[in-house]
Design a protein around this motif. Structure first.
Motif, short mmCIF file in Angstrom:
data_model
loop_
_atom_site.label_atom_id
_atom_site.label_comp_id
_atom_site.label_asym_id
_atom_site.label_seq_id
_atom_site.Cartn_x
_atom_site.Cartn_y
_atom_site.Cartn_z
N PHE A 1 3.32 6.10 -5.63
CA PHE A 1 3.25 6.30 -7.08
C PHE A 1 1.87 6.78 -7.54
O PHE A 1 1.55 6.75 -8.73
CB PHE A 1 3.64 5.01 -7.81
N GLY A 2 1.04 7.20 -6.58
CA GLY A 2 -0.25 7.78 -6.94
C GLY A 2 -1.27 6.80 -7.47
O GLY A 2 -2.22 7.20 -8.17
N MET A 3 -1.12 5.51 -7.14
CA MET A 3 -2.07 4.51 -7.62
C MET A 3 -3.32 4.51 -6.73
O MET A 3 -3.21 4.46 -5.51
CB MET A 3 -1.42 3.12 -7.60
N ARG A 4 -4.46 4.55 -7.36
CA ARG A 4 -5.72 4.48 -6.63
C ARG A 4 -6.70 3.64 -7.43
O ARG A 4 -6.87 3.86 -8.63
CB ARG A 4 -6.29 5.87 -6.38
N VAL A 5 -7.32 2.69 -6.78
CA VAL A 5 -8.28 1.80 -7.43
C VAL A 5 -9.61 1.91 -6.73
O VAL A 5 -9.68 1.82 -5.50
CB VAL A 5 -7.79 0.34 -7.41
N LEU B 1 0.82 -1.20 0.00
CA LEU B 1 0.00 0.00 0.00
C LEU B 1 0.86 1.26 0.00
O LEU B 1 0.52 2.26 -0.65
CB LEU B 1 -0.93 0.01 1.21
N GLN B 2 1.95 1.24 0.73
CA GLN B 2 2.84 2.40 0.74
C GLN B 2 3.41 2.65 -0.65
O GLN B 2 3.49 3.80 -1.11
CB GLN B 2 3.98 2.21 1.75
N LEU C 1 -7.29 -2.70 -4.38
CA LEU C 1 -5.99 -2.77 -5.04
C LEU C 1 -5.65 -4.21 -5.42
O LEU C 1 -5.24 -4.49 -6.56
CB LEU C 1 -4.90 -2.20 -4.12
N THR C 2 -5.81 -5.15 -4.49
CA THR C 2 -5.46 -6.53 -4.79
C THR C 2 -6.42 -7.14 -5.80
O THR C 2 -6.01 -7.95 -6.64
CB THR C 2 -5.42 -7.39 -3.52
N TYR C 3 -7.68 -6.74 -5.73
CA TYR C 3 -8.64 -7.22 -6.72
C TYR C 3 -8.19 -6.81 -8.13
O TYR C 3 -8.18 -7.62 -9.07
CB TYR C 3 -10.03 -6.66 -6.42
N VAL D 1 -5.25 -7.90 -13.33
CA VAL D 1 -4.20 -7.58 -14.30
C VAL D 1 -3.30 -8.79 -14.53
O VAL D 1 -2.97 -9.13 -15.67
CB VAL D 1 -3.38 -6.37 -13.82
N ASN D 2 -2.90 -9.46 -13.44
CA ASN D 2 -2.07 -10.65 -13.59
C ASN D 2 -2.76 -11.72 -14.43
O ASN D 2 -2.15 -12.36 -15.29
CB ASN D 2 -1.70 -11.21 -12.21
N ARG D 3 -4.04 -11.93 -14.17
CA ARG D 3 -4.78 -12.94 -14.93
C ARG D 3 -4.86 -12.56 -16.40
O ARG D 3 -4.84 -13.43 -17.28
CB ARG D 3 -6.18 -13.11 -14.34
N SER D 4 -4.93 -11.27 -16.69
CA SER D 4 -4.96 -10.82 -18.08
C SER D 4 -3.66 -11.14 -18.81
O SER D 4 -3.63 -11.29 -20.03
CB SER D 4 -5.21 -9.30 -18.15
#
Length: 327
Positions: free
Chosen positions: A253-257, A247-248, A287-289, A294-297
């Motif tokens: 890096f400004g990531m928000r889901v 999370l940190q 975030l983990t969802y 993305v990994n599955r893609s």
């Protein structure tokens, strides 16, 4: 992990960088300030060459806050083991950064009896058992080898196995007496994790003979956590560090889901003794969802292959309280 910029040209740089690739400024990590700084004229850790360490020190020829925790390492002449040693030390520096950033008590084996020590050993010539005893953490450097570690992960039926994960888990054992026993939290610990006075050897034999009990997912974060209350604590502590670090990094890096709450199938957040864990979970679950999707893609396994049941959230919340509350 925080994001870092070159102090001269503001180029984004990584935690491990020794030079800015844009302007060529020498860089070093200052563990006192927890920043990458201009390393021109600065003193580097004595393990700069052996462990590719970019941390700075105040006295020439000394080891940094991370490297000084290593009590035993391979001989310089063992080139294969030394390469694995450098990989392990790189992961350990990430761990030590997080421990310092969280403000957790960190005393080395040189400072006091029972202080934190790492024995980083090669199992190429003799067996090495990864584990913890009285502040000393032993790590098999073979875990630095990706094919070897992946084979063990598959053989053991584990969803996740990394060098950093090993370090976080075993360091969790070190923090059990520091955060639980010495703070008089044994009753609360036993109510959540079970009675640690249960014979560890018997528990170990039973676990490898019978495996995890049916329905373990309802109360534990991993099958291994079911083995003994100490292992449940270590697995939960490691998960807490995984969550906080990721999370940190995302925030840096400004990531928000944003995912609609009703779309998430995870258990709801809970409150333990008035100390909510909702704020962390509210960021973590979306975030983990998204990252797993993305990994599955990309045809990869889930980045975070764990389910946080209500019982596990209770345990994580308790670890959170111990971590953020001064001794």
């Amino acid at each position: 992990m925080l994001s870092f910029r070159c102090p001269r040209c503001a180029q984004l740089v990584f935690f491990e960088n020794t030079t800015c690739l844009r302007c060529g400024l020498p860089l070093g990590f200052d563990p006192g300030r927890l920043e990458l700084v201009n390393a021109e004229g600065a003193l580097h850790c004595a393990n700069q060459r052996e462990a590719a360490c970019n941390w700075l020190v105040t006295e020439a020829g000394t080891l940094c806050r991370s490297c000084v925790l290593t009590r035993t390492r391979p001989d310089d002449a063992d080139l294969a083991a030394m390469a694995a040693f450098a990989t392990a030390e790189s992961a350990k520096r990430r761990l030590v950064f997080q421990l310092l950033d969280l403000g957790l008590p960190l005393r080395s084996w040189e400072d006091e009896p029972g202080g934190l020590a790492y024995d980083l050993l090669s199992s190429r010539d003799s067996p090495v058992i990864t584990g913890h005893v009285d502040g000393v953490i032993t790590i098999d450097l073979a875990e630095s080898d990706d094919p070897h570690r992946e084979q063990i992960r598959q053989d053991m039926g584990e969803p996740y196995r990394t060098m950093l994960g090993h370090l976080r888990h075993e360091t969790g054992h070190y923090y059990w007496p520091v955060l639980v026993e010495r703070r008089g939290k044994l009753d609360a610990f036993r109510a959540l994790f079970g009675d640690e006075r249960a014979d560890y050897g018997d528990a170990l034999d039973r676990h490898y003979a019978e495996g995890a009990p049916t329905g373990w997912e309802n109360s534990y974060v991993s099958a291994y956590a079911t083995m003994h209350p100490w292992e449940d604590w270590a697995e939960t502590f490691a998960q807490y560090l995984h969550i906080r670090d990721t999370l940190q990094t995302a925030a840096a890096f400004g990531m928000r889901v944003e995912v609609a709450e009703e779309a998430l199938s995870a258990e709801p957040a809970v409150d333990v003794d008035g100390e909510p864990f909702e704020a962390i979970l509210a960021d973590w679950l979306p975030l983990t969802y998204a990252l797993n999707a993305v990994n599955r893609s990309m045809g990869r396994d889930d980045l975070y292959p764990f389910v946080l049941s209500a019982a596990v959230v209770h345990k994580l919340t308790w670890v959170h309280r111990l971590t953020v509350t001064p001794a």
